[in-house]
Design a protein around this motif. Structure first.
Motif, PDB file in Angstrom:
ATOM      1  N   TRP A 123      39.343   1.497  56.582  1.00 54.88           N
ATOM      2  CA  TRP A 123      39.791   0.288  57.276  1.00 54.88           C
ATOM      3  C   TRP A 123      39.261  -0.968  56.573  1.00 54.88           C
ATOM      4  O   TRP A 123      39.960  -1.973  56.460  1.00 54.88           O
ATOM      5  CB  TRP A 123      39.350   0.313  58.732  1.00 54.88           C
ATOM      6  CG  TRP A 123      40.327   1.020  59.614  1.00 54.88           C
ATOM      7  CD1 TRP A 123      40.399   2.361  59.864  1.00 54.88           C
ATOM      8  CD2 TRP A 123      41.397   0.426  60.356  1.00 54.88           C
ATOM      9  NE1 TRP A 123      41.439   2.639  60.717  1.00 54.88           N
ATOM     10  CE2 TRP A 123      42.071   1.474  61.037  1.00 54.88           C
ATOM     11  CE3 TRP A 123      41.840  -0.873  60.514  1.00 54.88           C
ATOM     12  CZ2 TRP A 123      43.166   1.250  61.859  1.00 54.88           C
ATOM     13  CZ3 TRP A 123      42.944  -1.107  61.342  1.00 54.88           C
ATOM     14  CH2 TRP A 123      43.593  -0.057  61.997  1.00 54.88           C
ATOM     15  N   LEU A 131      34.229   3.596  68.168  1.00 59.93           N
ATOM     16  CA  LEU A 131      34.830   3.779  66.850  1.00 59.93           C
ATOM     17  C   LEU A 131      35.987   2.821  66.605  1.00 59.93           C
ATOM     18  O   LEU A 131      36.065   2.204  65.541  1.00 59.93           O
ATOM     19  CB  LEU A 131      35.305   5.230  66.698  1.00 59.93           C
ATOM     20  CG  LEU A 131      35.835   5.638  65.317  1.00 59.93           C
ATOM     21  CD1 LEU A 131      34.751   5.498  64.265  1.00 59.93           C
ATOM     22  CD2 LEU A 131      36.378   7.063  65.355  1.00 59.93           C
ATOM     23  N   GLN A 175      34.751  10.368  60.199  1.00 61.43           N
ATOM     24  CA  GLN A 175      34.843   9.080  60.891  1.00 61.43           C
ATOM     25  C   GLN A 175      34.304   7.943  60.031  1.00 61.43           C
ATOM     26  O   GLN A 175      34.878   6.844  60.015  1.00 61.43           O
ATOM     27  CB  GLN A 175      34.083   9.155  62.220  1.00 61.43           C
ATOM     28  CG  GLN A 175      34.747  10.043  63.260  1.00 61.43           C
ATOM     29  CD  GLN A 175      33.873  10.266  64.485  1.00 61.43           C
ATOM     30  OE1 GLN A 175      32.650  10.360  64.375  1.00 61.43           O
ATOM     31  NE2 GLN A 175      34.489  10.362  65.658  1.00 61.43           N
ATOM     32  N   MET A 221      35.163  -3.977  60.937  1.00 66.23           N
ATOM     33  CA  MET A 221      34.995  -3.735  59.505  1.00 66.23           C
ATOM     34  C   MET A 221      36.216  -4.215  58.723  1.00 66.23           C
ATOM     35  O   MET A 221      36.093  -4.689  57.587  1.00 66.23           O
ATOM     36  CB  MET A 221      34.737  -2.253  59.240  1.00 66.23           C
ATOM     37  CG  MET A 221      33.318  -1.818  59.557  1.00 66.23           C
ATOM     38  SD  MET A 221      32.055  -2.773  58.635  1.00 66.23           S
ATOM     39  CE  MET A 221      32.387  -2.237  56.958  1.00 66.23           C
ATOM     40  N   SER A 257      30.290  -5.184  64.169  1.00 62.23           N
ATOM     41  CA  SER A 257      30.519  -3.800  63.760  1.00 62.23           C
ATOM     42  C   SER A 257      29.280  -2.945  64.008  1.00 62.23           C
ATOM     43  O   SER A 257      29.379  -1.731  64.202  1.00 62.23           O
ATOM     44  CB  SER A 257      30.905  -3.731  62.277  1.00 62.23           C
ATOM     45  OG  SER A 257      29.814  -4.077  61.447  1.00 62.23           O
ATOM     46  N   ILE A 311      36.236   4.570  58.699  1.00 61.43           N
ATOM     47  CA  ILE A 311      35.704   3.207  58.830  1.00 61.43           C
ATOM     48  C   ILE A 311      35.771   2.482  57.492  1.00 61.43           C
ATOM     49  O   ILE A 311      36.207   1.326  57.402  1.00 61.43           O
ATOM     50  CB  ILE A 311      34.253   3.246  59.352  1.00 61.43           C
ATOM     51  CG1 ILE A 311      34.234   3.722  60.815  1.00 61.43           C
ATOM     52  CG2 ILE A 311      33.596   1.864  59.245  1.00 61.43           C
ATOM     53  CD1 ILE A 311      32.853   4.035  61.342  1.00 61.43           C
ATOM     54  N   ILE A 351      34.726  -0.623  65.825  1.00 58.37           N
ATOM     55  CA  ILE A 351      34.121  -0.679  64.490  1.00 58.37           C
ATOM     56  C   ILE A 351      35.206  -0.766  63.428  1.00 58.37           C
ATOM     57  O   ILE A 351      35.075  -1.503  62.446  1.00 58.37           O
ATOM     58  CB  ILE A 351      33.212   0.546  64.260  1.00 58.37           C
ATOM     59  CG1 ILE A 351      32.044   0.540  65.243  1.00 58.37           C
ATOM     60  CG2 ILE A 351      32.670   0.549  62.824  1.00 58.37           C
ATOM     61  CD1 ILE A 351      31.157   1.770  65.163  1.00 58.37           C
ATOM     62  N   PHE A 352      36.304  -0.010  63.615  1.00 59.19           N
ATOM     63  CA  PHE A 352      37.446  -0.116  62.702  1.00 59.19           C
ATOM     64  C   PHE A 352      37.886  -1.573  62.566  1.00 59.19           C
ATOM     65  O   PHE A 352      38.046  -2.099  61.464  1.00 59.19           O
ATOM     66  CB  PHE A 352      38.639   0.698  63.241  1.00 59.19           C
ATOM     67  CG  PHE A 352      38.517   2.184  63.085  1.00 59.19           C
ATOM     68  CD1 PHE A 352      37.635   2.754  62.186  1.00 59.19           C
ATOM     69  CD2 PHE A 352      39.321   3.013  63.851  1.00 59.19           C
ATOM     70  CE1 PHE A 352      37.539   4.127  62.056  1.00 59.19           C
ATOM     71  CE2 PHE A 352      39.237   4.388  63.729  1.00 59.19           C
ATOM     72  CZ  PHE A 352      38.335   4.952  62.829  1.00 59.19           C
ATOM     73  N   LEU A 393      25.420   4.789  60.680  1.00 58.83           N
ATOM     74  CA  LEU A 393      26.519   5.461  61.379  1.00 58.83           C
ATOM     75  C   LEU A 393      26.215   6.947  61.563  1.00 58.83           C
ATOM     76  O   LEU A 393      26.449   7.509  62.642  1.00 58.83           O
ATOM     77  CB  LEU A 393      27.824   5.284  60.602  1.00 58.83           C
ATOM     78  CG  LEU A 393      28.400   3.860  60.536  1.00 58.83           C
ATOM     79  CD1 LEU A 393      29.574   3.806  59.564  1.00 58.83           C
ATOM     80  CD2 LEU A 393      28.842   3.383  61.923  1.00 58.83           C
TER      81      LEU A 393
END
Length: 409
Positions: free
Chosen positions: A60, A105, A53, A112, A99, A57, A108-109, A44
Motif C-alpha cells: 500500500w 490493519l 499482512q 501508510m 499508522s 502494508i 494502517i493501510f 508490526l
C-alpha cells in the motif's frame, strides 16, 4: 587523495545557501526515516501481524508512492519548493504517527498509503530544487553530496534504530518490547520533524505565472527524450526489485546468519555507498555522465553472478557491497543527467516520471520476486536481474551515445 579533497572543498563553497539549508535538513529527515524503516516491520511483527499482512502494508505504501509522482510534478509547477518540503514532511509525519497509533490493519493501510505519498512529493522536489539552486560547475558535486549524505544519514539511522528500543527499555520507560518499539518509532517521527527548521530559512523565489493549460503543457514536453530516459530506468528498477528487498533473506536462508550479522553487513555497505557517491564527480569528469552510468551498471554484473553462484560467505559479502556501491554510485549521475537533458520547465515532470517508472517497476518485481524465490531460487532471480541490468546499460548507450540535438544545454 589530497587533490580530490581540495577540489571537493572548492566546489562545496559554490553551493548556494538554499542548497546548504536543504542538505542540512535532509540529514535529519534521512536519519528519522531510516530509524522508522528499520523498526516499523519489527513493531508490526511484535504486535502480532503476519508476514503476509506486513507485505500488504508495504505494498500500500508503494502504491501511494507510484500514484502521487505525476501529481507532485504538477504541484511543483504551481507551489514553491519551500512550502512543499515543509508541508510534505509535516503531513508525512502525521500519517506515520497515525499508522503507529492505529492498531487496525485497514487503517494502517490507509495511513501508510498517505505517508509514502507525502514522502514521494518531498523526494520528487529534490532534483528540480537542486537544478534551480546551482550552476553547471558545481551541480554534479551537489547531487553527489546529497546522495552521499543520504547514505550517511541512513547509516546513523540504522545504528540509532538498532539501539533505540533497548535504550527505551534500559531507561525503564517500559518493560514491554512491543511498547518499546512503539515509543522508538514516535521518537523517529520527532527526529524527522526537526528537518523542517532548516527548510524554514530557504529563500523563496517568485513562481512565474503560467496560464498554459496543464495538459496542453504536458503534451508539449520533449517525450522522445523523456521516454528514452525512462526505459533504462524501468529496466533497472525491475531488476533491482527482484532481489534487493530480499537480500536480508538471502543471507539468512543461504548462510543461516543472525539478524545482528546481517545488520552489520548492511551498515558496512552504507559506508561504501557514501564513498562511492562522493566519487561520482571524479568518475563523471573522467568518463562523462552517460559513459559512467553504463560503466557502473556493467561492472556490477560480475558481482551479481558471484551472489548467484557463490556459497563462500566472505566472497558473497564482498560482492554484495561492491554491487551496491557501483549501482548506487550512478544515482546522482543519472539524476543529474536526466535534469541536464530536459528544459527547466520539464525537469519536475521528468523527475516525477522517473520516480513513477522506478517505483512502479520495483513494486511489480518485488511482488514477483518473492514468488520466484519461493518457487525456484535466489539464483534464478539474480540471473533475471543480471539480464535487466545488461539491457538497461545497452539501451542507455544506444539512446545517448550521441547527445540529442534538441536536448537542453
Amino acid at each position: 587523495m589530497k587533490k580530490f579533497i581540495i577540489v571537493y572543498l572548492v566546489h562545496l563553497r559554490l553551493f548556494s545557501k538554499n542548497a546548504k539549508l536543504f542538505l542540512f535538513g535532509g540529514i535529519f529527515n534521512g536519519i528519522g526515516l531510516s530509524v522508522f524503516s528499520l523498526l516499523f516491520n519489527l513493531y508490526l511483527k511484535e504486535h502480532g501481524f503476519t508476514e503476509s499482512q506486513i507485505g500488504q502494508i508495504l505494498s500500500w505504501g508503494s502504491l501511494g508512492s507510484a500514484l502521487v509522482a505525476i501529481p507532485a510534478a504538477m504541484l511543483l509547477e504551481r507551489v514553491h519548493v519551500k512550502k512543499i518540503l515543509i508541508y510534505s514532511t509535516v503531513l508525512a509525519c502525521l500519517a506515520y504517527f497515525f499508522s503507529i497509533f492505529s492498531k487496525t490493519l485497514s487503517l494502517i493501510f490507509i495511513f501508510m498509503f498517505f505517508a509514502n505519498s507525502f514522502i514521494t512529493v518531498y523526494r520528487v522536489s529534490i532534483a528540480p530544487f537542486f537544478m534551480r539552486n546551482s550552476t553547471k560547475s558545481e551541480r554534479i558535486y551537489l547531487f553527489s553530496v546529497s546522495s552521499a549524505l543520504s547514505m550517511l544519514s541512513q547509516l546513523f539511522g540504522f545504528i540509532i534504530g538498532g539501539y533505540l528500543p533497548k535504550l527505551v527499555l534500559f531507561t525503564k520507560l517500559t518493560d514491554n518490547l512491543s511498547l518499546a518499539y512503539e515509543i522508538a518509532l514516535y521518537i523517529s517521527i520527532v527526529g524527522t520533524m526537526v528537518s523542517i527548521f532548516p527548510f524554514l530559512f530557504i529563500k523563496q523565489a517568485e513562481i512565474p505565472k503560467n496560464p498554459t493549460n496543464m495538459f496542453a503543457k504536458i503534451k508539449g514536453y520533449n517525450w522522445p527524450i523523456i521516454s528514452r530516459l525512462m526505459i533504462p530506468k524501468v529496466l533497472v528498477g525491475f531488476g533491482a526489485g527482484l532481489v534487493i528487498p530480499f537480500m536480508n533473506l538471502y543471507f539468512k536462508n543461504e548462510y543461516n546468519l543472525e539478524s545482528e550479522t546481517i545488520g552489520f553487513f548492511f551498515s558496512v555497505m552504507q559506508v561504501f555507498l557514501f564513498i562511492g557517491m562522493m566519487s561520482a564527480p571524479y568518475i563523471t569528469k573522467k568518463f562523462g555522465m552517460m559513459q559512467s552510468i553504463v560503466l557502473t551498471e556493467l561492472l556490477s554484473i560480475p558481482f551479481m553472478f558471484i551472489l548467484a553462484m557463490s556459497r563462500y560467505l566472505p566472497l558473497a559479502v564482498i560482492a554484495f557491497i561492491m554491487r551496491g556501491t557501483l549501482m548506487n554510485m550512478n544515482l546522482p549521475i543519472s539524476s543529474n543527467f536526466e535534469m541536464e537533458l530536459v528544459k527547466p520547465n520539464e525537469q519536475s515532470f521528468t523527475n516525477a516520471i522517473s520516480t513513477l517508472g522506478w517505483q512502479g517497476a520495483w513494486t511489480v518485481s518485488a511482488w514477483a520476486g518473492g514468488q520466484i524465490i519461493e518457487k525456484y531460487s535466489f539464483e534464478f532471480s539474480f540471473y533475471v536481474t543480471i539480464l535487466a541490468y545488461f539491457l538497461s546499460a545497452v539501451t542507455y548507450y544506444i539512446f545517448f551515445k550521441k547527445k540529442p540535438i534538441n536536448a537542453h544545454n
